[in-house]
Enzyme design. Structure first.
Site, short mmCIF file in Angstrom:
data_model
loop_
_atom_site.label_atom_id
_atom_site.label_comp_id
_atom_site.label_asym_id
_atom_site.label_seq_id
_atom_site.Cartn_x
_atom_site.Cartn_y
_atom_site.Cartn_z
CD GLU A 45 -1.49 -1.07 2.87
OE1 GLU A 45 -0.13 -1.49 1.83
OE2 GLU A 45 -0.66 -0.30 3.11
CD GLU A 64 0.61 0.55 7.30
OE1 GLU A 64 0.40 1.09 6.69
OE2 GLU A 64 0.07 -0.93 7.48
C1 LIG Z 1 -1.16 3.77 1.84
C2 LIG Z 1 -0.23 3.51 2.04
O1 LIG Z 1 0.71 4.36 1.80
N1 LIG Z 1 0.21 2.10 2.48
C3 LIG Z 1 1.72 2.53 2.78
C4 LIG Z 1 1.17 2.35 4.43
O2 LIG Z 1 2.61 2.05 5.10
C5 LIG Z 1 3.41 1.17 5.12
C6 LIG Z 1 4.69 0.91 6.28
O3 LIG Z 1 5.28 2.04 5.79
C7 LIG Z 1 3.92 0.93 3.79
O4 LIG Z 1 4.50 0.01 3.15
C8 LIG Z 1 2.18 1.28 3.36
O5 LIG Z 1 2.28 0.92 1.75
#
Ligand SMILES: CC(=O)N[C@H]1CO[C@H](CO)[C@@H](O)[C@@H]1O
Ligand SMILES: *[C@@H]1O[C@H](CO)[C@@H](O)[C@H](O)[C@H]1NC(C)=O
Ligand SMILES: *[C@@H]1O[C@H](CO)[C@@H](O)[C@H](O)[C@H]1NC(C)=O
Ligand SMILES: *[C@@H]1O[C@H](CO)[C@@H](O)[C@H](O)[C@H]1NC(C)=O
Ligand SMILES: *[C@@H]1O[C@H](CO)[C@@H](O)[C@H](O)[C@H]1NC(C)=O
Ligand SMILES: *[C@@H]1O[C@H](CO)[C@@H](O)[C@H](O)[C@H]1NC(C)=O
Ligand SMILES: *[C@@H]1O[C@H](CO)[C@@H](O)[C@H](O)[C@H]1NC(C)=O
Ligand SMILES: *[C@@H]1O[C@H](CO)[C@@H](O)[C@H](O)[C@H]1NC(C)=O
Length: 595
Positions: free
Chosen positions: A189, A260
C-alpha cells in the site's frame, strides 16, 4: 480427534494430493498456472499469529494444519501470508526461523494439504504489527529514511528480501520449482504515502519492482494499492468494495487481483467492535468477478489469530480479526465461513466460462443489471445484480422471472438455475448456532504453588542512572526493549499546597502518575488522540518526588517517516491559580523496565 491410523491415512492422502506448481504467468483474465487460467480464492493466515505446536498436546495446540484444512474445506485455493521481518531478524544479521516463526514449515504445511501460497514479503507490511514489521534497529542506521529512495534503507530491504527469496528457493517452494508459492508481493500500500517523498517516491517504486523481479522467483510479483506498479509487477486492489472501486490493471495484459478484502474490521482499544456481514462480503466478491473480470480474491483475514507478546502495533489488542471466518482460536465462525464456502462452490461451477467467455452487460431494471459470460457453444454463466439497497425485486432474464433480494447478486452458472444468491444463506447454515464458543478446561492453575507475586518499586529520581535536562523521546530511549519507561523528577517547594494540578501531555500511549509515592492518576490516548493527564495533587514543603510511568501499547505501524515518529511525554506542567511551573525542560531521570 483422529485416531493414529486415520491420521496416517490422512497424511498419505494429503501428500499425494499436494499442490504441484509449475510455471506461473498471467494474462488479462487470470494467473496462468501450468498453462491453465484459474479463478482462485485465497485467505490470509499469518503464521506467527497462531501456534504450530507446543510439543505437548499436539492435537489441540497444533493449529497450523487445522487452520489450513478448515480453509481448504471452506473452498480456498490459496493461503496468503505476510513475512514478518522484525520477528526474523531481531538484530542485524541474526535470524530466527524457529517455532511460530518457522516460515518454511508453514509453507510446507500449505503444500502438504494441496493448496497454493501467496507470499507477501513486504518487507514493510503494516498489518497492525509492531513497527509495521520493520526491525527497530533500523532506527539507528545513520541517514536512514524508511521506504524511500534512500541507500541505507534500500540496502537492508534488499538484504532481507533476498534472504527470504533464497530461503524459499533452497527449499524448492516456488511453483516454478514444483512448490506451492504462486505469487509474491513487494512493498505494501505504498501509494497512500508516496506523495510525502516527492520524486523519491516513484524512484523507490521503480527500484523495488526492479529489485524484486531481479530475484528471479519464476512467479509473478504484485504491488497492492499501487496504480503505478511497473511492468511486469501486477497492481492489485485492497479494500472492501473492489468491484466498485478498482480502476483496473494498469496494463492490458494484467489480471484483476484483489489482495485484501476485509472480512471484518480490526479492533482497536477504546473503539467499538465493528464487523462485516457475510452477505456484504459475498456481494462484493461476486461483483468483482462479474464487473472487473476478477479472478483472484483474498480474504483479509481468513484467520486473524493472536498478537502474542509485544507484536501488536499501537492500540491494537491481542485478539486479531476474531470475527473472521475462522475465529481467534481457529474455530469455524458461522454463518461467515459457510456462506463464503457456498459462494466459492457456485463460482467454481462456471469458472471455465468466466475465464474464457466473452462478457456482455445489460440492464434488467432501473437498478438491476445482468453480466453474462458466453463461452464455447452451450457455455453460459450469468450474474444478476440488484443494486437497490431497499427493495427486493422481480426481474426478467432470458424470458424467465427471477426474484432478487435487495442488494444481492444471483449466480447462474448455466444462465438458467440460481446456484447461489449473495443475500441468502442456505438452511444448513441458518440452522447452525451462531457466535457460540464452548470450551473444555484442560489445565487448572488453582494451586497456590503455581503462583508468585511481584511488587514493583516506584523509582525516584535519585535511583535513576540515565539523566537528561529535557524530556526524551521514548522509543529512542527504550530501543524497543520494553513498553515501559519511567520519567522521574524532583523539585523543591517552600510550603504545603493542596490546590495544584499536574498536567502531563504524552504522545503515547498510557501515563500513570505517582507523587511522593502513591498513584495519583492515570490516562490513556486512542489511535487518533494523544494522552492528556490532569490530576489534582498536593505537594509538601521540601523536596517532592514525581515519577511518571509512560507505557506504549506497541509501536506505530504506518505512515511516512516512521523513523522520525515520537512517543512518550512531551509536556509536564504543575499549575496553581497563581502560576505555572513548567518541567518540560528540567533535570529528568529515566529507567527502562525490562521484564
Ligand atoms: C484499502 C484498505 O482498506 N486496506 C486495509 C486493508 O486491511 C489492512 C489490515 O487490516 C489495513 O492495514 C489496510 O489499510
Ligand atoms: C484481453 O486481451 C485481449 C488481447 O490479448 C483483448 O482482445 C481483450 O479485449 C482483453 N480483455 C480485457 C478484459 O481487457
Ligand atoms: C546481508 O547483509 C549481511 C551483512 O549484514 C551480509 O553478510 C549478507 O551476505 C547479506 N545478504 C545478502 C543476501 O545480501
Ligand atoms: C425469449 O423469447 C423470445 C420470444 O418468444 C424468443 O425469440 C427468444 O429466443 C427467447 N430467448 C431465450 C433466451 O430463450
Ligand atoms: C536518540 O538518542 C541518542 C542518544 O542515545 C541521541 O544522540 C539521538 O539524537 C536521539 N535521536 C532521536 C531521534 O531522538
Ligand atoms: C495542559 O498542558 C497542555 C500542554 O502544555 C496545554 O495545551 C493544556 O492547555 C493544559 N491544560 C490545562 C487544563 O491547563
Ligand atoms: C523525595 O525523595 C527524597 C530522596 O529519597 C526524600 O528525602 C524525600 O523525603 C522525598 N520527599 C517526599 C515528599 O516524600
Ligand atoms: C513549557 O516549556 C516547553 C519547553 O520550553 C514549551 O514548549 C511549552 O510551551 C511550555 N509550556 C507552557 C504551558 O508554558
Amino acid at each position: 480427534m483422529l485416531g493414529w491410523s486415520s491420521w496416517w491415512l490422512f497424511t498419505l492422502v494429503a501428500v499425494i494430493g499436494g499442490a504441484c506448481g509449475g510455471q506461473v504467468t498471467y494474462d488479462n483474465r487470470s494467473l496462468i498456472i501450468n498453462g491453465q487460467r484459474q479463478i482462485l480464492f485465497s485467505g490470509s493466515i499469518h503464521y506467527p499469529r497462531s501456534t504450530p505446536d507446543n510439543g505437548m498436546v499436539w492435537f489441540v495446540l497444533q493449529m497450523w494444519p487445522s487452520l489450513i484444512s478448515k480453509a481448504k474445506a471452506g473452498g480456498l485455493d490459496v493461503i496468503q501470508t505476510y513475512v514478518f521481518w522484525n520477528l526474523h531478524e531481531p538484530q542485524p544479521g541474526q535470524y530466527d526461523f524457529s517455532g511460530r516463526s518457522d516460515l518454511v514449515r508453514f509453507i510446507k504445511e500449505i503444500q502438504t494439504q494441496g493448496l497454493y501460497a501467496s507470499l507477501r514479503i513486504g518487507p514493510f507490511i503494516e498489518s497492525e504489527w509492531t513497527y509495521g514489521g520493520l526491525p527497530f534497529w533500523l532506527h539507528d542506521i545513520p541517514g536512514i529514511v524508511y521506504r524511500s529512495d534512500n541507500e541505507p534503507f534500500k540496502f537492508y530491504m534488499q538484504n532481507f528480501t533476498t534472504k527470504i527469496v533464497n530461503m524459499m528457493k533452497s527449499e524448492g517452494l516456488y511453483a516454478s520449482q514444483g512448490g506451492p508459492i504462486i505469487l509474491s508481493q513487494i512493498e505494501n500500500e505504498y501509494q497512500t504515502i508516496e506523495g510525502a517523498f516527492h520524486e523519491k517516491g516513484p524512484a523507490y517504486v521503480r527500484w523495488a519492482a526492479q529489485m524484486a523481479v531481479g530475484l528471479q522467483t519464476g512467479v509473478p510479483w504484485t504491488m497492492c494499492k499501487q496504480i503505478d506498479a511497473p511492468d511486469p509487477v501486477i497492481n492489485t486492489c485492497n479494500g472492501m468494495r473492489c468491484g466498485e472501486t478498482f480502476v483496473g490493471p494498469n496494463s492490458p495484459n494484467k489480471p484483476a487481483i484483489w489482495t485484501e478484502n476485509w472480512t471484518t474490521q480490526f479492533t482497536k482499544y477504546g473503539e467499538n467492535i465493528k464487523t462485516r456481514s457475510p452477505e456484504d462480503i459475498a456481494f462484493h466478491v461476486a461483483l468483482f468477478i462479474a464487473r472487473k473480470y476478477g479472478s483472484f480474491v483474498n480474504y483479509y483475514m481468513y484467520h486473524g489469530g493472536t498478537n502474542f507478546g509485544r507484536t501488536a502495533s499501537d492500540y491494537i489488542p491481542t485478539s486479531y480479526y476474531d470475527l473472521a471466518p475462522l475465529d481467534e482460536y481457529g474455530l469455524i465462525r458461522q454463518p461467515k465461513w459457510g456462506h463464503l464456502k457456498e459462494l466459492h462452490a457456485a463460482i467454481k461451477l462456471c469458472s471455465e466460462t468466466l475465464l474464457t467467455g466473452s462478457l456482455t452487460t445489460s440492464s434488467i431494471g432501473e437498478q438491476q443489471e445482468a453480466y453474462v459470460f458466453q463461452g464455447q457453444p452451450g457455455q453460459c454463466a450469468a450474474f444478476l445484480v440488484n443494486n437497490d439497497g431497499r427493495d427486493d425485486v422481480q426481474v426478467m432474464f432470458q424470458n424467465s422471472s427471477y426474484e432478487l433480494p435487495r442488494k444481492s447478486i444471483s449466480i447462474l452458472p448455466d444462465c438458467k438455475t440460481v446456484a447461489f444468491n449473495t443475500a441468502k444463506a442456505s438452511s444448513e447454515i441458518v440452522n447452525t448456532q451462531y457466535n457460540t464458543r464452548s470450551t473444555v478446561p484442560l489445565i487448572k492453575f488453582d494451586s497456590a504453588e503455581r503462583w508468585e507475586t511481584f511488587k514493583e518499586v516506584v523509582p525516584k529520581f535519585e535511583e535513576t542512572s540515565l539523566r537528561s535536562k529535557a524530556l526524551l523521546e521514548q522509543m529512542n530511549t527504550t530501543k524497543d526493549a520494553s513498553d515501559y519507561l519511567w520519567y522521574t523528577f524532583r523539585f523543591q517547594q517552600d510550603s504545603n499546597n493542596d490546590q495544584l494540578v499536574l498536567n502531563v501531555t504524552s504522545l503515547g500511549h498510557v501515563v500513570r502518575a505517582f507523587v511522593n509515592g502513591p498513584l495519583v492518576g492515570s490516562a490513556h490516548g486512542t489511535r487518533r488522540t494523544n494522552v492528556n493527564l490532569l490530576n489534582k495533587v498536593s505537594l509538601n514543603s521540601g523536596i517532592n518526588n514525581v515519577s511518571l510511568l509512560s507505557v506504549m501499547s506497541g509501536l506505530l505501524d504506518s505512515g511516512p517517516f516512521l523513523e522520525r515518529k515520537k512517543a512518550g511525554l512531551s509536556d509536564v506542567i504543575i499549575s496553581s491559580n497563581q502560576d505555572i511551573q513548567n518541567f518540560t525542560n528540567h533535570p529528568w531521570g529515566y529507567q527502562v523496565i525490562n521484564f
